[in-house]
Write an enzyme that holds these catalytic residues in place. Structure first.
Site, PDB file in Angstrom:
ATOM      1  N   ARG A 178     -14.047  26.084  26.303  1.00 13.07           N
ATOM      2  CA  ARG A 178     -13.749  25.306  25.101  1.00 13.07           C
ATOM      3  C   ARG A 178     -14.695  24.100  25.038  1.00 13.07           C
ATOM      4  O   ARG A 178     -14.707  23.247  25.917  1.00 13.07           O
ATOM      5  CB  ARG A 178     -12.294  24.837  25.106  1.00 13.07           C
TER       6      ARG A 178
ATOM      7  N   ARG B 154       5.400  43.324  24.584  1.00 15.17           N
ATOM      8  CA  ARG B 154       4.743  42.004  24.696  1.00 15.17           C
ATOM      9  C   ARG B 154       5.712  40.850  24.455  1.00 15.17           C
ATOM     10  O   ARG B 154       5.374  39.696  24.723  1.00 15.17           O
ATOM     11  CB  ARG B 154       3.563  41.929  23.720  1.00 15.17           C
ATOM     12  N   GLN B 155       6.908  41.174  23.960  1.00 18.26           N
ATOM     13  CA  GLN B 155       7.919  40.126  23.773  1.00 18.26           C
ATOM     14  C   GLN B 155       8.831  40.102  24.998  1.00 18.26           C
ATOM     15  O   GLN B 155      10.017  40.375  24.931  1.00 18.26           O
ATOM     16  CB  GLN B 155       8.710  40.379  22.492  1.00 18.26           C
TER      17      GLN B 155
ATOM     18  N   LYS C  76     -13.610  32.173  28.879  1.00 14.80           N
ATOM     19  CA  LYS C  76     -13.652  31.317  27.692  1.00 14.80           C
ATOM     20  C   LYS C  76     -13.949  29.878  28.091  1.00 14.80           C
ATOM     21  O   LYS C  76     -13.379  29.355  29.048  1.00 14.80           O
ATOM     22  CB  LYS C  76     -12.320  31.375  26.942  1.00 14.80           C
TER      23      LYS C  76
ATOM     24  N   ASP D  68      18.078  56.307   0.656  1.00 14.28           N
ATOM     25  CA  ASP D  68      18.110  54.847   0.794  1.00 14.28           C
ATOM     26  C   ASP D  68      17.119  54.328   1.834  1.00 14.28           C
ATOM     27  O   ASP D  68      17.082  53.143   2.127  1.00 14.28           O
ATOM     28  CB  ASP D  68      19.518  54.359   1.145  1.00 14.28           C
TER      29      ASP D  68
ATOM     30  N   HIS E 236       3.063  46.670  29.226  1.00 11.49           N
ATOM     31  CA  HIS E 236       2.507  45.310  29.230  1.00 11.49           C
ATOM     32  C   HIS E 236       2.819  44.569  30.526  1.00 11.49           C
ATOM     33  O   HIS E 236       1.962  43.902  31.092  1.00 11.49           O
ATOM     34  CB  HIS E 236       3.049  44.533  28.033  1.00 11.49           C
TER      35      HIS E 236
END
Length: 284
Positions: free
Chosen positions: A186, A86-87, A184, A33, A122
């Site tokens: 934007r 990571r959660q 970064k 199963d 993490h």
């Protein structure tokens, strides 16, 4: 006795070889199963070392099955790659702290005197969910040493974001070379650019260093940008090569020269072993 989990069989064998201890024979299969079946086929002593990464739900279930077999014994549990780490935060109402749930579930099977080891988890605060002594080991120096063996031209180590800056700086310091991170910018709602914060990478070999490569999307973008900005060759170093789906294809299309990773997850790119790191922690 060393027990290697289903996703850590080779690593478990390497740890057993270094420590000159027996490696348990285990069977990992499925019932008709689809439910997981686990059997430890070897006799074992009161003290056992379990090496078991948990990259999938099935690995977590089989780790719990192993721990149930060993219930009541002192266990040194090594989870090189800790799934669901990571959660560790709630971003919306009703979300679980899955990292906490995994830690609590595992901890419930551990007897007095047991210890837990992770590798570059993490967030180290996750270890606070264990009642037993828990320690996070650092594999970054192993990656740094491997980078040091490579024939690189005026190298610089770059982290893909601020989150991995500490790792990049530590590796660069160990090697006596420069480090930086990608910043970064934007420009609009849809246009974002990335470039090294301070260092000009033109004409230099670059090693992007991070704790984990998952889908490869962010890394592929970083590789493409660095190459467009004149980097000579771009390498990628990571502790945990999750590499889901077509991640390797993305990285190769972006022009990565090579991927260097450890065997916390056993993939084709896992050329740096953490077995010695684990063995040293167990001895001490």
């Amino acid at each position: 006795m060393i027990i290697g989990g289903p996703s850590s069989q080779l690593l478990g064998g390497r740890v057993a070889k270094i420590l000159k201890e027996d490696l348990a024979l285990c069977e990992y299969s499925s019932f008709p199963d689809g439910e997981a079946y686990t059997q430890v086929c070897s006799d074992f002593d009161d003290r056992v070392v379990v090496v078991c990464s948990t990259p999938s739900d099935r690995d977590i279930i089989q780790l719990l099955q192993i721990l149930d077999v060993l219930r009541g014994r002192r266990i040194d549990l090594v989870v090189p790659y800790f799934g669901y780490a990571r959660q560790d935060k709630q971003f919306a109402p009703g979300e679980p702290l899955s990292a906490r749930a995994m830690a609590v579930a595992i901890d419930a099977f551990l007897a007095e005197g047991s210890r837990v080891y992770t590798i570059n988890i993490h967030d180290r605060s996750i270890l606070n969910n264990f009642r037993h002594v828990a320690e996070d080991l650092d594999a970054a120096p192993l990656l740094a040493d491997e980078i040091g063996k490579m024939d690189l031209d005026d190298p610089v180590i770059i982290s893909p974001d601020k989150g991995a800056v500490r790792m990049a700086r530590a590796a660069a310091k160990r090697l006596g070379i420069d480090s930086d991170y990608l910043e970064k910018t934007r420009h609009s709602g849809t246009v974002v650019s990335m470039a090294p914060k301070e260092i000009d990478a033109r004409g230099r070999d670059v090693v992007i260093l991070d704790d984990m490569i998952a889908t490869g999307g962010t890394m592929a973008q970083a590789i493409s940008i660095l190459r467009e900005n004149g980097a000579k060759r771009v390498y990628l170093g990571s502790v945990h090569p999750v590499l889901t789906g077509s991640a390797v294809l993305k990285l190769c299309r972006a022009g990565v020269e090579a991927i260097i990773a450890t065997d916390t997850l056993e993939k084709a790119v896992s050329t740096v072993s953490v077995a010695g790191l684990i063995a040293e922690a167990l001895r001490s």
